[in-house]
Scaffold this active site. Structure first.
Site, short mmCIF file in Angstrom:
data_model
loop_
_atom_site.label_atom_id
_atom_site.label_comp_id
_atom_site.label_asym_id
_atom_site.label_seq_id
_atom_site.Cartn_x
_atom_site.Cartn_y
_atom_site.Cartn_z
N ARG A 161 0.78 -1.06 -0.12
CA ARG A 161 -0.21 0.04 -0.18
C ARG A 161 0.77 1.17 -0.17
NH1 ARG A 161 -3.78 -3.41 -1.42
NH2 ARG A 161 -4.73 -4.57 0.13
N ARG A 222 2.37 -14.33 -3.39
CA ARG A 222 2.35 -13.86 -2.06
C ARG A 222 3.00 -14.89 -1.11
NH1 ARG A 222 -3.67 -12.36 -1.54
NH2 ARG A 222 -2.97 -11.25 0.62
N HIS A 265 -12.07 -13.35 -2.22
CA HIS A 265 -12.63 -12.19 -2.41
C HIS A 265 -13.98 -12.25 -3.03
CE1 HIS A 265 -8.18 -11.09 -1.88
NE2 HIS A 265 -8.76 -10.19 -1.48
N ASP A 338 -10.01 -11.98 8.11
CA ASP A 338 -9.84 -11.28 6.77
C ASP A 338 -10.90 -10.24 6.70
OD1 ASP A 338 -8.65 -10.67 4.40
OD2 ASP A 338 -8.37 -12.78 3.63
#
Length: 615
Positions: A161, A222, A265, A338
């Site tokens: 980020r 990741r 997601h 999450d």
């Protein structure tokens, strides 16, 4: 300014309470949440743990809304805590009925906030530092003056980020290719030190998932590796790196998101590992993190029937969260969900049941409710406590863990950062050099028919094509610095027939072609495969570069030369060009197996494969 001089009154209260307790015998606390430290090892007396007096005193004085507020972490739009920007205000009013982050924290007594780029929170390091101070001002303006947790996702590589001028790292799978626990710890230490300097005290990293499924759409690079032992070693190393920087790490995504072809997601993945397979593959990195004293663990919105046959996502599964993570694995630190706006969470439960089910499972902190659903979830928890679905004892246990984390991070003593000092810590020459060095040890040369290294003395014309506007341009710039004559012809993730033909014609006119792929292994990206095949068919030297997963070569194994960088960060592309010219000997080795495109059980390149120039 207020935050530069003000010593939180909460600390003074804590010291007074500690002095009072010092003259009376300590009392053994029988609740699991208070009797064990973050490492899961039981303490003889809870009062022996630093900060416990403040935690206990503060929780005892909290009303129901203050307790419930501590469970929630969400975001607000704005680059300052008190933003008056009309667009930010309108967005925050729609979501929460407040103007900005400061009002959000003050009204709902939030346990913390999370920063994103798209919410205009993370534009540059000094702006972030000022925003963080504003968030802490708001938190300390509440009745009990409890500081805030401030979090973000700074994994490195494809998930970061905070960008330049902060130090950007290559990501987990690159570290897995480098095989160095020291490098993994260094990467986490750099990230942690820079985050703490800008007021971010909680990083949702490292990813502890073991990526055994080459078709995993959400984890991939990741993850450190498909190998549980390597993933465990590097996970533990990163936990050490974050802890040494006074930033809380969060091993994720428990109980293991590495073997799925569904992105949580957007849907609810089902992991079909047997209990024995889970013990052998998925558990070890999380256990290593716990043994290393990890301060937080993040849950996954996945179904693992062998661990809980009810079909509940792990986030809402008491057998998984309490039975396995708490009781079997001995973890008693903070457990955070999450993001609760993900399909894996919302597909199974309505919004008013999601947070209640998570708390009943044993989760402590509720991250990022769906847009427009924060108040629904907040009120649902209030109602659940009032009607006894969630006991007050259960609620207080989670809040104790959250407050203990705040104490352990030093936030009660001083939650603020020095905005003017940020450049002295963030993006320093020392950090940048270390990041480049460890990245140079990660770049992996998978195939080479003699095309590499390029001759640094030759003034070659180089076509740079394939995926990524910024990626291809950056590679071309770095080639120019070395005397090459590059031409950029970016074709995107789905090149058209006309683009492929143009690249093919251009390759005929250049000495060398560098073609970048991005997940060419995915069916949606089949046109990228055709591009590489057509370029290879010209007979001119072609160097293919996988900018994400290393598996792309399975679809064009005939390409003359192939490298994997595992990300497209600046350090990764610099390392790539260094390798192209032989300035760096590629020492990275594959942290995953590359199967053939035709048969996933047939190995094209094995785990540990890697070529070098040194013979």
């Amino acid at each position: 300014m207020r935050h530069q001089f003000r010593r939180p009154a909460a600390l003074v209260i804590a010291l007074l309470v500690a002095l009072a307790l010092a003259v009376v015998p300590s009392t053994t606390v029988t609740t699991a949440g208070a009797a064990a430290g973050s490492s899961g090892k039981p303490a003889a007396h809870a009062a022996e743990k630093p900060g416990h007096a403040w935690v206990r005193s503060t929780v005892s004085r909290m009303g129901l809304r203050e307790l419930v507020g501590q469970l929630f972490m969400t975001y607000a739009y704005g680059d300052t805590a008190d933003t008056q920007d009309p667009d930010h205000v309108a967005a925050n009013q729609e979501l929460y009925g407040v103007d900005n982050a400061a009002q959000l924290v003050e009204r709902y007594k939030l346990g913390g906030v999370i920063y994103y780029n798209w919410s205009d929170n993370a534009n540059n390091p000094q702006q972030i530092a000022a925003l963080s101070n504003g968030v802490q001002d708001a938190a300390l303006s509440t009745r009990l003056e409890v500081p805030a947790l401030v979090a973000t996702d700074q994994e490195g590589g494809i998930v970061a980020r905070v960008g330049p001028p902060a130090t950007v790292l290559p990501g987990n799978m690159a570290l897995g290719a480098g095989r160095s626990a020291d490098d993994a710890e260094t990467a986490a230490a750099i990230i942690g030190e820079e985050l703490r300097a800008i007021g971010v005290n909680w990083n949702f990293a490292p990813v502890a998932d073991v990526n055994v499924n080459p078709a995993n759409p959400v984890i991939g690079v990741r993850s450190f590796s498909e190998d549980p032992a390597l993933a465990s070693d590097l996970t533990a190393a990163q936990v050490r790196g974050y802890s040494g920087s006074d930033v809380a790490g969060a091993a994720k995504h428990f109980p293991g998101h590495g073997d799925t072809s569904v992105d949580s997601h957007f849907g609810l993945p089902e992991i079909d590992h047997t209990r024995a397979e889970w013990e052998a593959v998925d558990r070890p990195p999380f256990q290593a993190a716990i043994d290393e004293g990890v301060r937080a663990i993040m849950t996954a919105h996945i179904v693992v029937d062998s661990l809980d046959p009810s079909g509940a996502p792990a986030t809402m599964s008491r057998p998984i969260i309490t039975g396995i993570l708490r009781e079997e694995m001995g973890y008693d630190g903070v457990i955070v969900t999450d993001a609760l706006d993900m399909g894996g969470a919302t597909e199974t439960y309505p919004s008013n049941r999601v947070p209640v089910a998570a708390l009943q499972a044993g989760v402590d902190m509720l991250l990022k409710p769906p847009d427009g659903e924060f108040l629904t979830m907040y009120d649902a928890v209030l109602d659940a406590v009032r009607n006894g679905e969630v006991s007050k004892k259960r609620l207080r246990t989670s809040v104790q863990r959250i407050l203990q984390l705040k104490w352990d991070l030093g936030l009660v003593e001083d939650p603020y950062v020095d905005v003017d000092a940020v450049p002295e810590v963030v993006g320093t020459d020392e950090h940048l050099a270390a990041a480049q060095a460890l990245t140079d040890r990660s770049t992996t040369l998978v195939k080479n028919d003699g095309t590499l290294p390029l001759d640094p003395e030759a003034s070659q014309s180089v076509l740079v094509t394939g995926w990524g506007v910024g990626t291809t341009a950056t590679i071309a710039d770095k080639l120019s610095e070395r005397g090459a004559d590059p031409t950029v012809l970016e074709t995107g993730a789905a090149p058209t027939a006309a683009q492929i033909a143009a690249a093919e014609a251009a390759a005929e006119e250049h000495d060398v072609t560098v073609v970048v792929s991005y997940r060419a292994w995915m069916n949606d990206n089949a046109a990228q495969r055709e591009l590489v095949r057509r370029l290879t068919a010209t007979g001119k030297p072609v160097i293919a570069v996988a900018a994400r997963e290393a598996h792309d070569i399975a679809y064009y194994p005939e390409v003359p030369a192939y490298l994997s960088t595992y990300s497209w960060t600046g350090v990764s592309l610099e390392s790539l060009v260094r390798v192209l010219y032989g300035e760096v000997d590629p020492t990275g080795t594959l942290p995953v197996t590359i199967p053939t495109a035709e048969d996933p059980d047939t190995v094209l390149y094995p785990f540990g494969h890697g070529l070098g120039y040194g013979g």
